[in-house]
Design an enzyme around this catalytic site. Structure first.
Site, PDB file in Angstrom:
ATOM      1  N   HIS A   1      -5.854   7.662  12.097  1.00 42.35           N
ATOM      2  CA  HIS A   1      -5.541   6.233  11.983  1.00 42.35           C
ATOM      3  C   HIS A   1      -4.082   5.970  11.637  1.00 42.35           C
ATOM      4  O   HIS A   1      -3.747   4.883  11.167  1.00 42.35           O
ATOM      5  CB  HIS A   1      -6.464   5.588  10.933  1.00 42.35           C
ATOM      6  CG  HIS A   1      -7.896   5.588  11.369  1.00 42.35           C
ATOM      7  ND1 HIS A   1      -8.937   5.498  10.478  1.00 42.35           N
ATOM      8  CD2 HIS A   1      -8.457   5.711  12.598  1.00 42.35           C
ATOM      9  CE1 HIS A   1     -10.088   5.536  11.151  1.00 42.35           C
ATOM     10  NE2 HIS A   1      -9.820   5.675  12.436  1.00 42.35           N
TER      11      HIS A   1
ATOM     12  N   ASN B   1      -7.310   8.901   6.729  1.00 39.39           N
ATOM     13  CA  ASN B   1      -6.405   8.275   5.758  1.00 39.39           C
ATOM     14  C   ASN B   1      -4.995   8.165   6.328  1.00 39.39           C
ATOM     15  O   ASN B   1      -4.557   9.011   7.107  1.00 39.39           O
ATOM     16  CB  ASN B   1      -6.374   9.098   4.466  1.00 39.39           C
ATOM     17  CG  ASN B   1      -7.744   9.159   3.807  1.00 39.39           C
ATOM     18  OD1 ASN B   1      -8.612   8.332   4.109  1.00 39.39           O
ATOM     19  ND2 ASN B   1      -7.971  10.163   2.974  1.00 39.39           N
TER      20      ASN B   1
ATOM     21  N   ARG C   1       0.851  -1.207   0.000  1.00 39.45           N
ATOM     22  CA  ARG C   1       0.000   0.000   0.000  1.00 39.45           C
ATOM     23  C   ARG C   1       0.884   1.252   0.000  1.00 39.45           C
ATOM     24  O   ARG C   1       0.567   2.258  -0.644  1.00 39.45           O
ATOM     25  CB  ARG C   1      -0.926  -0.002   1.228  1.00 39.45           C
ATOM     26  CG  ARG C   1      -1.985  -1.087   1.140  1.00 39.45           C
ATOM     27  CD  ARG C   1      -2.961  -0.999   2.294  1.00 39.45           C
ATOM     28  NE  ARG C   1      -3.686   0.261   2.282  1.00 39.45           N
ATOM     29  CZ  ARG C   1      -4.301   0.758   3.347  1.00 39.45           C
ATOM     30  NH1 ARG C   1      -4.237   0.117   4.510  1.00 39.45           N
ATOM     31  NH2 ARG C   1      -4.962   1.888   3.277  1.00 39.45           N
TER      32      ARG C   1
HETATM   33  N1  APR Z   1     -14.898  11.527  -4.061  1.00 45.41           N
HETATM   34  C1  APR Z   1     -15.487  11.582  -2.845  1.00 45.41           C
HETATM   35  N2  APR Z   1     -15.926  10.500  -2.162  1.00 45.41           N
HETATM   36  C2  APR Z   1     -15.773   9.307  -2.780  1.00 45.41           C
HETATM   37  C3  APR Z   1     -15.162   9.163  -4.049  1.00 45.41           C
HETATM   38  C4  APR Z   1     -14.716  10.342  -4.693  1.00 45.41           C
HETATM   39  N3  APR Z   1     -14.121  10.303  -5.890  1.00 45.41           N
HETATM   40  N4  APR Z   1     -15.168   7.823  -4.370  1.00 45.41           N
HETATM   41  C5  APR Z   1     -15.736   7.186  -3.320  1.00 45.41           C
HETATM   42  N5  APR Z   1     -16.114   8.061  -2.388  1.00 45.41           N
HETATM   43  C6  APR Z   1     -16.772   7.817  -1.098  1.00 45.41           C
HETATM   44  C7  APR Z   1     -17.613   6.578  -1.029  1.00 45.41           C
HETATM   45  O1  APR Z   1     -18.925   6.835  -1.515  1.00 45.41           O
HETATM   46  C8  APR Z   1     -17.602   6.271   0.467  1.00 45.41           C
HETATM   47  O2  APR Z   1     -18.666   6.944   1.141  1.00 45.41           O
HETATM   48  O3  APR Z   1     -15.754   7.615  -0.139  1.00 45.41           O
HETATM   49  C9  APR Z   1     -16.270   6.840   0.942  1.00 45.41           C
HETATM   50  C10 APR Z   1     -15.255   5.762   1.272  1.00 45.41           C
HETATM   51  O4  APR Z   1     -15.722   5.036   2.374  1.00 45.41           O
HETATM   52  P1  APR Z   1     -14.781   3.880   2.979  1.00 45.41           P
HETATM   53  O5  APR Z   1     -14.248   3.062   1.862  1.00 45.41           O
HETATM   54  O6  APR Z   1     -15.570   3.230   4.068  1.00 45.41           O
HETATM   55  O7  APR Z   1     -13.543   4.662   3.592  1.00 45.41           O
HETATM   56  P2  APR Z   1     -13.475   5.425   4.986  1.00 45.41           P
HETATM   57  O8  APR Z   1     -14.812   6.000   5.367  1.00 45.41           O
HETATM   58  O9  APR Z   1     -12.333   6.372   4.901  1.00 45.41           O
HETATM   59  O10 APR Z   1     -13.095   4.245   6.019  1.00 45.41           O
HETATM   60  C11 APR Z   1     -12.840   4.621   7.360  1.00 45.41           C
HETATM   61  O11 APR Z   1     -12.164   2.341   7.803  1.00 45.41           O
HETATM   62  O12 APR Z   1     -10.994   0.498   7.122  1.00 45.41           O
HETATM   63  C12 APR Z   1     -10.969   1.571   7.980  1.00 45.41           C
HETATM   64  O13 APR Z   1      -9.057   2.605   8.845  1.00 45.41           O
HETATM   65  C13 APR Z   1      -9.800   2.455   7.677  1.00 45.41           C
HETATM   66  O14 APR Z   1      -9.683   4.866   7.771  1.00 45.41           O
HETATM   67  C14 APR Z   1     -10.444   3.771   7.276  1.00 45.41           C
HETATM   68  C15 APR Z   1     -11.807   3.701   7.935  1.00 45.41           C
END
Ligand code: APR
Length: 232
Positions: free
Chosen positions: A107, A90, A59
């Site tokens: 995190h 992130n 990663r």
């Molecule tokens: N622009 C904005 N948002 C977007 C885009 C984009 N181009 N593409 C996807 N998304 C949105 C998705 O719709 C979703 O709501 O980003 C979000 C990503 O959600 P997750 O994949 O759950 O990521 P996140 O919320 O950061 O996860 C939180 O979970 O696994 C743990 O530690 C890890 O920090 C992470 C935490």
């Protein structure tokens, strides 16, 4: 009386999606291809530290090869309106590489390692390049692990983030599904913010208090729209 606007940006994986870094829970997201319990828990580290180290090495390689996108650059542009703090879930360093100076990593930060020994929270060691070597040791002799908060571990700067959100005049939530606690619960502390945005292509599907302005768009388009509205 500090008349400067306090702007807090609360970002998740969607912030880096337009840099080509996969999110966690979108289709073909990271957790569709790896089992969390195999690579992102303290038990996984105890069971197979080499596998966990290699998972984060791959990663880290992707992140180093990626570049900040227009959304990261837009967050830097917000500084024309006031003091900007980025509170990010992130572990990439794209906010910093875009020029953001005040970034709080809830995190952890994949570019750093820390000791796997007991009570070693405070010492972080920059990782040179993409590879954390399996033989890397801290001065006390414990193996070095990625500076990443794994599932089941405490979020060290949670209180600090909550205090900063309490002082926010404007909150901009970008690219997070708000599914992971305690991080997702932090947005409730922005009780004094007069304006709150949530930017996400699926913003309408996200459960946030009714005072949030929902922008159903990508991070780059959404932050550009916020900047346009703030300039009016
Ligand atoms: N622009 C904005 N948002 C977007 C885009 C984009 N181009 N593409 C996807 N998304 C949105 C998705 O719709 C979703 O709501 O980003 C979000 C990503 O959600 P997750 O994949 O759950 O990521 P996140 O919320 O950061 O996860 C939180 O979970 O696994 C743990 O530690 C890890 O920090 C992470 C935490």
């Amino acid at each position: 009386m500090n008349s400067t606007l306090n702007i807090v940006v609360f970002s998740g994986a969607g912030m880096s999606a337009e840099s080509g870094i996969e999110t966690f829970r979108d289709s073909n997201g990271l957790w569709e291809n790896y089992a969390i319990e195999e690579v992102a828990t303290p038990q996984a580290w105890q069971r197979d530290p080499d596998l966990v180290t290699e998972f984060y090495n791959q990663r880290r390689k992707t992140i180093i090869e990626a570049t900040p996108n227009q959304a990261h650059e837009g967050v830097v542009q917000l500084e024309e309106f006031g003091d900007v703090l980025v509170i990010t879930q992130n572990i990439d360093d794209l906010h910093e590489r875009a020029g953001s100076k005040n970034v709080l990593h809830l995190h952890g930060n994949i570019r750093q390692s820390k000791s796997s020994g007991p009570n070693q929270e405070k010492a972080y060691y920059p990782i040179d390049g993409w590879k954390l070597d399996n033989n890397s040791r801290c001065p006390e002799g414990y193996r070095l692990r990625p500076h990443v908060v794994w599932f089941g571990e405490d979020v060290p700067c949670y209180e600090k983030a909550a205090l900063k959100l309490h002082d926010a005049d404007i909150l901009i939530v970008i690219g997070t599904s708000l599914q992971v606690y305690p991080a997702a619960g932090l947005i409730q502390y922005a009780s004094n913010a007069h304006t709150k945005y949530i930017i996400d292509p699926k913003a309408d599907e996200l459960h946030v208090p009714s005072d949030f302005i929902k922008l159903n768009s990508t991070a780059s388009q959404g932050i550009a729209n916020v900047i346009k509205s703030m300039r009016k």
